[in-house]
Scaffold this motif. Structure first.
Motif, short mmCIF file in Angstrom:
data_model
loop_
_atom_site.label_atom_id
_atom_site.label_comp_id
_atom_site.label_asym_id
_atom_site.label_seq_id
_atom_site.Cartn_x
_atom_site.Cartn_y
_atom_site.Cartn_z
N ALA A 104 -10.77 -3.78 4.23
CA ALA A 104 -11.92 -3.27 3.49
C ALA A 104 -11.56 -1.94 2.86
CB ALA A 104 -13.12 -3.11 4.42
N THR A 105 -12.36 -1.54 1.89
CA THR A 105 -12.31 -0.18 1.37
C THR A 105 -13.64 0.47 1.70
OG1 THR A 105 -10.77 -0.75 -0.41
CG2 THR A 105 -12.10 1.24 -0.70
N LEU A 106 -13.59 1.54 2.48
CA LEU A 106 -14.79 2.18 3.02
C LEU A 106 -14.81 3.66 2.64
CD1 LEU A 106 -14.63 0.76 6.67
CD2 LEU A 106 -15.74 -0.28 4.68
N SER A 107 -15.94 4.29 2.87
CA SER A 107 -16.01 5.75 2.77
C SER A 107 -17.09 6.25 3.71
CB SER A 107 -16.31 6.20 1.33
OG SER A 107 -17.61 5.81 0.94
N ALA A 108 -16.85 7.43 4.27
CA ALA A 108 -17.90 8.13 4.99
C ALA A 108 -18.83 8.77 3.96
CB ALA A 108 -17.29 9.20 5.90
N PRO A 109 -20.05 9.12 4.32
CA PRO A 109 -20.95 9.77 3.36
C PRO A 109 -20.28 10.98 2.72
CG PRO A 109 -22.15 9.17 5.33
CD PRO A 109 -20.70 8.89 5.62
N ASP A 110 -20.26 10.99 1.39
CA ASP A 110 -19.68 12.09 0.60
C ASP A 110 -18.18 12.24 0.81
OD1 ASP A 110 -22.25 12.77 -0.36
OD2 ASP A 110 -22.63 13.93 1.46
N GLY A 111 -17.52 11.24 1.41
CA GLY A 111 -16.08 11.31 1.61
C GLY A 111 -15.35 10.38 0.67
N PRO A 112 -14.03 10.50 0.58
CA PRO A 112 -13.25 9.63 -0.30
C PRO A 112 -13.13 8.22 0.27
CG PRO A 112 -11.78 11.02 0.98
CD PRO A 112 -13.17 11.48 1.30
N ALA A 113 -12.94 7.27 -0.61
CA ALA A 113 -12.72 5.89 -0.17
C ALA A 113 -11.33 5.77 0.47
CB ALA A 113 -12.84 4.93 -1.35
N PHE A 114 -11.23 4.90 1.47
CA PHE A 114 -9.96 4.73 2.16
C PHE A 114 -9.80 3.28 2.58
CE2 PHE A 114 -13.05 5.62 5.46
CZ PHE A 114 -12.71 4.76 6.50
N PRO A 115 -8.53 2.84 2.77
CA PRO A 115 -8.28 1.46 3.22
C PRO A 115 -8.54 1.36 4.72
CG PRO A 115 -6.21 2.61 3.00
CD PRO A 115 -7.27 3.57 2.52
N ALA A 116 -9.18 0.28 5.13
CA ALA A 116 -9.57 0.15 6.53
C ALA A 116 -9.27 -1.24 7.05
CB ALA A 116 -11.06 0.45 6.69
N LEU A 117 -8.94 -1.29 8.32
CA LEU A 117 -8.94 -2.53 9.07
C LEU A 117 -10.27 -2.59 9.81
CD1 LEU A 117 -6.14 -4.10 11.20
CD2 LEU A 117 -8.41 -3.78 12.19
N VAL A 118 -11.01 -3.67 9.61
CA VAL A 118 -12.29 -3.88 10.29
C VAL A 118 -12.11 -5.00 11.29
CG1 VAL A 118 -14.74 -4.42 10.02
CG2 VAL A 118 -13.55 -3.12 8.24
N THR A 119 -12.44 -4.74 12.54
CA THR A 119 -12.28 -5.76 13.58
C THR A 119 -13.54 -6.62 13.66
OG1 THR A 119 -13.18 -4.35 15.33
CG2 THR A 119 -10.80 -4.20 14.89
N SER A 120 -13.41 -7.75 14.33
CA SER A 120 -14.53 -8.67 14.43
C SER A 120 -15.70 -8.09 15.23
CB SER A 120 -14.08 -10.00 15.06
OG SER A 120 -13.51 -9.77 16.34
#
Length: 330
Positions: free
Chosen positions: A17-33
């Motif tokens: 996924a590509t995620l971001s914290a509030p007001d933070g930059p987008a980053f690549p993420a591994l999301v677990t089940s």
């Protein structure tokens, strides 16, 4: 932009996924089940890492991603703390039309030639024979989309003021993980990193040029407005999807099911689509191959998109996207 809803996420132990914290930059993420997030910039010790650059080294990265799921070292944070963006920004988007058998048969029956008074059953049987012949002898119909049309899976979709007949087209999208040029059908699936969901919105009023009909279709205007391709929420690795030819594609509009079809109804399967596109173009890691939309578009129902509509799209094992339509301010 809203956080991911609390619902079953995807098939397999993890997704990208590509995620971001509030007001933070987008980053690549591994999301677990179990809805935990690992920041892949830290896990790979690459501050500039993106999902697309990860896909550039997919064969090397995939074993490490599997290790991260079971390791106790990487910091994990709850998914609910983050905003979800489109999972990847591709270099190229390959789109497909007229690729679901029942959909094309319905169109053939609905658009009868003047003076054709045959019963519907006869015309439907004729259309089915044409589809069988097309699957055996013809080529897929592929055209090019713009990455700038992509938006997140929970973002609002702005309906342009000029779009008279905006419509939905939910699709399975393959994400390329190895460069592919002139690959065979037998080799094609080896070049796919994973799958995601795309809603390929179309303004039906501008599909065909009115000023010069002999030019034909105008995919730039009808399909590529900003936000006309909601994408995601996740890229699920291909190894977690047992059979891309046996997935359910479902779109609900304001809670009412409009599209609900299996990818078994495809005329050309994913492998044939990727192979065909690669005969001309060089497909690159992160590129998208959209595989067409099944029956049940707005034109079929006589009900097109309007301000306030909420679309919920799902594909088996790939999660759910939910987007609200907002009319462009005049």
């Amino acid at each position: 932009m809203k956080p991911a809803p609390a619902s079953p996420l995807f098939a397999g132990p993890f997704a990208l996924a590509t995620l971001s914290a509030p007001d933070g930059p987008a980053f690549p993420a591994l999301v677990t089940s179990d809805r935990q997030v690992i920041d892949l910039r830290t896990a790979f010790d690459k501050p500039e890492l993106t999902v697309r650059s990860l896909l550039d080294r997919w064969a090397e990265a995939l074993p490490r991603l599997h290790e991260l799921v079971t390791e106790t070292g990487p910091e994990r944070r709850p998914l609910d703390e983050f905003q979800v963006h489109a999972p990847v920004t591709p270099r190229q988007v390959f789109q497909s039309g007229a690729n679901y058998r029942q959909h094309v048969i319905d169109l053939h029956v609905a658009h009868r030639a003047p003076g054709d008074d045959r019963p519907e059953e006869e015309r439907r049987a004729e259309a089915a024979e044409i589809m069988d012949r097309r699957a055996a002898e013809d080529l897929p119909y592929v055209f090019i989309g713009l990455p700038s049309a992509i938006t997140g899976p929970y973002d609002d979709v702005v309906l342009p003021s000029w779009a008279e007949k905006p419509d939905w087209e939910l699709e399975l999208a393959a994400v390329i993980g190895r460069p592919a040029h002139r690959v065979s059908v037998e080799e094609a699936l080896e070049h796919i990193a994973g799958y995601t969901i795309a809603n390929d919105l179309t303004d039906r009023a501008t599909v065909f040029r009115r000023d010069m009909p002999q030019i034909g279709t105008d995919w730039l205007r009808s399909k590529n407005a900003p936000g006309f391709t909601p994408l995601g929420p996740w890229i699920v690795p291909a190894g977690s999807i047992a059979d891309p030819s046996d997935l359910r594609v479902t779109l609900k509009l304001n809670g009412e099911t409009m599209q609900d079809e299996s990818t078994q109804d495809m005329i050309f399967d994913v492998a044939r689509m990727v192979s065909y596109a690669s005969q001309t173009a060089r497909l690159l890691p992160g590129d998208l191959v959209l595989t067409g939309s099944p029956a049940g578009n707005g034109m079929h129902w006589g009900r097109l998109l309007r301000d306030g509509d909420v679309m919920e799209g799902s594909v088996t094992g790939l999660g759910v996207q939910r987007t609200r339509c907002v009319a462009e301010a005049s």
